[in-house]
Enzyme design. Structure first.
Site, PDB file in Angstrom:
ATOM      1  N   ASP A 508       0.645  -1.196  -0.009  1.00 16.79           N
ATOM      2  CA  ASP A 508       0.027  -0.067   0.124  1.00 16.79           C
ATOM      3  C   ASP A 508       0.846   1.208   0.144  1.00 16.79           C
ATOM      4  O   ASP A 508       0.219   2.413  -0.266  1.00 16.79           O
ATOM      5  CB  ASP A 508      -0.830   0.190   1.397  1.00 16.79           C
ATOM      6  CG  ASP A 508      -2.207  -1.108   1.110  1.00 16.79           C
ATOM      7  OD1 ASP A 508      -2.157  -1.838   0.018  1.00 16.79           O
ATOM      8  OD2 ASP A 508      -2.733  -0.916   1.778  1.00 16.79           O
ATOM      9  N   GLU A 578      -5.331  -3.294  -7.551  1.00 20.94           N
ATOM     10  CA  GLU A 578      -6.172  -4.013  -6.930  1.00 20.94           C
ATOM     11  C   GLU A 578      -7.577  -3.219  -6.751  1.00 20.94           C
ATOM     12  O   GLU A 578      -7.455  -1.942  -6.660  1.00 20.94           O
ATOM     13  CB  GLU A 578      -5.605  -4.451  -5.458  1.00 20.94           C
ATOM     14  CG  GLU A 578      -5.141  -3.136  -4.678  1.00 20.94           C
ATOM     15  CD  GLU A 578      -4.788  -3.785  -3.434  1.00 20.94           C
ATOM     16  OE1 GLU A 578      -3.847  -4.571  -3.209  1.00 20.94           O
ATOM     17  OE2 GLU A 578      -5.310  -3.422  -2.388  1.00 20.94           O
TER      18      GLU A 578
END
Length: 924
Positions: A508, A578
């Protein structure tokens, strides 16, 4: 161990001649000794478990990347809590120790996984059973990685793994190495009363360990191996399930990857790879560089030769290894021109061609003796990436652009070995025309990589998010040491696989400059041949700058129009690593397997939500349910809810993939979050845990077919997209586009003839708004070739009042100001279909071909086909040509299913057809 680089030499000679591409299929000897089956092979096949042998299987090749004699320590393990053992490592690892009241286990396994397998705990995947396992006291939906275990948890103390083994005669007189390919998280390792390593040295989920036990092993008698496992704590660089699914209460502590012995001489060959440089202009030439690790296990200098062969191409390179020395040896075409291949058989992802594989055979020879040998199945291919004018990261394989389309993979929650399940899921990826799998931290075993190599499926992989892996300010010396060692081991493990697409140094978030430079240094030192990315997000890295990818959501439900309308977050531009349209409620049959019967009701209760996502997504199923009820009308039963959910997921997944395809090269990739689940879930998947494909599966399959006709939600255009290995244009293709009322009446029709270039996306026409329609209506698109055979068909349900997005978005969702109105679908005229089926089989491979005919004057909408066996249970896994199909009045379609005959339970197959506005129909 650390490798140092060694320059290439020019000396060479020939390796003994062997047949190119020969696997290890020839058994040269079989030795039965103390309930241990020893098999010696002459080349490399993937190991198959022989279940009737209670202890171990010796094979010369554990995988396509080795050619050593090995003893797999798979069966015969026992586990027990250290709180109940009452002995230390020296005693437990004594051959005279007699375990009492220990639990049976296999390796690989986690502690809780082993206790589930041996029946200690009830099925944790059903209902709320997981919460009944001792130690499951952390809040529902929480990321357990951030929480210390409750001191009363049975997994807050170490657990012991213990087994005994004998060294087969074929391995005696050689050096013996003990391997652990994955321990979570720390361990003290004991053999025959002697500690091989302590928990300061053995720490890190993603590290691999080798111990030279030549002087510690009993060659003529029994040996006892004991491993004391400590679960990870919040500061540890561990695996985690984030918000994908609940965490097991032991945090997956255990020996989660294989343990085994290998036999060699004084020098071992480790982790070979072949680096290819392809002439991408012509594809007629490729330069190969052989890279491999060598390690001298002795305190003496060893001089010898690294010899290798690829088919008829052989080389020999002199090498000197100092005492206990390690080296990364390169054999280059500059010194060995025979490594310049002409007209090579290139490895391609299946979408672009054939995944051709070669075999590299390596051995180290000294004093006329082969000290060690390895085999590697490799592909000649070169993967590169570049930044597009719009800032997206574009990948090329052998110089050819590829639009990445894939899904995020989850292994079993307990990392249990499930080879048939693994194969079925990879077949599903190919059936949906996906070309890439993403692994985030929760890695699959080596077998997975050999399968993706052979099938031509690309894999993007890297570290996991939402844990100590991204809490860099808190790192101390141990975290930095473990991070570097973990990356080094993963580079060595993966660098030889042609399916490896890219490595992500962060998930992330990108790592800070010092950490990223450390990572890049390891990757360079270990000869990683593929691109790396700082993270899966668009956040620029301090050191390397822009990533060229994004993870800006959404993760929650959005209407199908979102993907072409959004230009700031998750829409079809750049590379989205994603993203997802959110919930994926399975068909009712799967819900009945995961939810107690008394909980199968509408509205939903907490058991359903327990099987949804965690973290911030724990209650986001509410948004999906609100959209479903508003757009289609409120369900009346749980079964009605699951049926309508298939409409929602079909249109959602189809629209997402179609948008990225229509905008290809402005969009460069999309990864559906997720591809599958680690346990039975109603969130983030393309098929459920029971391998039952639902609406989302077939929406994705439809959108990703090689030549595809689609409707654009942003401008009402009809487009044709094309991918695949064929470079010739498709000429004289006929497109027919129609607008239909829900009663089947035609509101508009247009025919077009066009040529479709390779790797293309072209808008053909714009559909008008239908006249005389209020609410729902249909778009029917058909694409046929000059031979009048169908190439693509696509059927949409639209509304004169479509969804209207809000102007604001978060990182995981975009609100909707007004929902589309499809409520008229609930009052569609009743239809009916006649069904006939023809079934056959060859061995375990079964096929059923179903013919559907609509004899009525009404549209038969959104029909689901199943093949069922004993007790009406669906044969799963199953591959359908198409499903959730619609038939117009008078139309006939024939659709084939492929499945395993054994999944019929001994009964004859029957075809079952259900649909939105038809009654259930069956055919034998």
């Amino acid at each position: 161990m650390d490798f140092r680089l060694r320059d290439d030499g020019s000396t060479r000679d020939c390796l003994r001649r062997c047949r190119a591409g020969a696997g290890l299929r020839c058994v040269s000897s079989v030795v039965l000794e103390h309930q241990t089956l020893a098999i010696r092979f002459g080349g490399g096949a993937i190991v198959k478990q022989i279940s009737r042998w209670s202890l171990f299987l010796i094979v010369a090749v554990r995988s396509a990347a080795t050619a050593q004699e090995q003893l797999m320590l798979h069966n015969g393990w026992l586990i027990q809590s250290s709180a109940k053992v009452g002995a230390d490592g020296a005693g437990i690892s004594s051959t005279s120790y007699r375990p009492s009241d220990w639990y049976s286990a296999t390796v690989p396994s986690t502690v809780v996984g082993a206790l589930v397998e041996n029946g200690t705990y009830r099925d944790p995947f059903f209902g709320m059973n997981l919460r009944q396992i001792p130690g499951t006291t952390f809040p529902i939906g929480a990321n357990f990685v951030h929480t210390a275990m409750d001191p009363s948890s049975p997994y807050a103390v170490p657990w012991w793994y213990r087994t005994t083994f004998r060294v087969p005669a074929t391995m005696r007189g050689r050096r013996i190495t003990l391997h652990f390919d994955g321990i979570n998280y720390r361990a003290n390792i004991w053999l025959n009363g002697r500690r091989l390593a302590d928990s300061a040295a053995v720490a890190g989920t993603f590290r691999r360990y080798e111990f030279d036990i030549t002087d510690a092993v009993n060659r003529g008698g029994a040996n006892a191996l004991a491993v004391e496992i400590f679960a990870p704590t919040p500061p540890d660089l561990q695996t985690t399930w984030v918000d994908w699914n609940p965490s097991p209460p032991d945090k997956d502590m255990g020996i989660w990857q294989p343990a085994y012995l290998s036999a060699s001489g004084d020098v071992v060959v480790r982790y070979p790879e072949v680096v290819s440089r392809v002439d991408t202009a012509t594809l007629r030439n490729a330069d190969l560089t052989i890279v491999t690790g060598l390690k001298n296990l002795t305190p003496q200098t060893v001089t010898g030769a690294l010899r290798g062969r690829i088919g008829n191409v052989a080389f020999s390179k002199p090498v000197t290894l100092w005492p206990n020395d390690s080296a990364l040896v390169r054999v280059t075409p500059d010194s060995f021109p025979q490594l310049r291949f002409t007209n090579p058989r290139l490895w391609w992802p299946l979408e672009l061609g054939k995944p051709e594989l070669y075999t590299l055979a390596l051995e180290f020879v000294s004093g006329g003796r082969v000290l060690d040998q390895q085999q590697l199945r490799f592909g000649i291919r070169e993967i590169t990436s570049e930044s597009t004018p719009k800032g997206g990261r574009l990948f090329r394989v052998n110089g050819r652009r590829i639009l990445i389309r894939g899904g995020g993979w989850a292994p079993d929650m307990f990392f249990r070995l499930q080879p048939e399940r693994q194969d079925a899921q990879l077949r599903y990826a190919l059936d949906m025309h996906l070309n890439t799998i993403r692994l985030e931290g929760n890695y699959e075993n080596d077998r997975f990589w050999h399968q993706t190599d052979s099938l031509g499926v690309l894999v993007m992989t890297g570290w996991v998010c939402c844990s100590a892996w991204e809490e860099w300010p808190k790192w101390g010396l141990e975290q930095r040491t473990v991070a570097a060692a973990s990356l080094r081991d993963q580079m060595r493990r993966l660098r030889g696989h042609p399916s490896a697409l890219v490595w992500l140094n962060g998930s992330d978030n990108p790592p800070p400059s010092d950490v990223e430079q450390m990572y890049l240094g390891v990757e360079q030192a270990e000869a990683w041949p593929n691109p790396t990315i700082s993270s899966a997000s668009a956040k620029p890295a301090q050191f390397s700058g822009a990533s060229g990818v994004k993870m800006t959501g959404p993760y929650d439900w959005v209407p199908p129009g979102y993907w072409l309308q959004d230009s700031t977050h998750g829409g079809a531009w750049a590379y989205n690593t994603e993203t997802s349209p959110g919930a994926a409620v399975p068909p009712i049959e799967s819900m009945r397997r995961m939810i107690p019967a008394q909980e199968i009701r509408w509205p939903l209760d907490t058991v359903w939500f327990f099987h949804a996502a965690g973290g911030q997504f724990t209650h986001l199923l509410d948004r999906f349910n609100t959209a479903l009820s508003t757009r289609y009308g409120a369900p009346t039963t749980a079964e009605d809810y699951t049926i309508t959910s298939q409409l929602m997921t079909y249109e959602g997944e189809r629209a997402m993939f179609e948008a990225y395809r229509r905008n290809e090269w402005v969009s460069t990739g999309v990864i559906q979050w997720m591809f599958n689940n680690a346990w039975p879930s109603i969130y983030w998947h393309l098929f459920d845990w029971y391998l039952r494909p639902g609406g989302g599966y077939f929406g994705a399959k439809k959108a990703n077919e090689p030549v595809h006709v689609l409707y654009s939600y942003d401008d009402r255009s009809v487009a044709v997209v094309r991918s695949g290995p064929d470079r010739a244009p498709l000429r004289g293709v006929h497109l027919r586009a129609r607008l239909l009322g829900i009663d089947g009446s035609e509101k508009f029709a247009r025919d077009s003839v066009l040529d479709v270039p390779a790797d293309s996306s072209m808008r053909v026409l714009v559909l008008p708004e239908p006249s005389g329609v209020s609410g729902a209506y249909f778009v029917d698109l058909r694409l046929t070739g000059v031979d009048e055979k169908q190439i693509s068909n696509n059927f949409y349900w639209l509304s004169t009042r479509m969804d209207v997005l809000s102007d604001s978005s978060t990182w995981y969702m975009t609100p909707v100001n007004h929902y589309a109105d499809f409520t008229a679908l609930r009052s569609m005229p009743q239809s009916a279909v006649s069904v006939s089926a023809r079934s056959g089989s060859s061995g375990n491979a079964g096929t059923t071909t179903v013919t559907l005919r609509n004899p009525t004057k009404s549209i038969a909408f959104f029909m689901r086909l199943q093949v069922v066996g004993r007790g009406g249970e669906e044969a799963l896994p199953v591959l359908w040509d198409d499903n959730y199909v619609t038939l117009l009045p008078g139309e006939t379609r024939t659709i084939r299913a492929r499945y395993n005959v054994r999944d019929l339970g001994g009964a004859a197959p029957r075809a079952v057809v259900t649909g939105w506005n038809i009654h259930r129909a069956t055919a034998p």
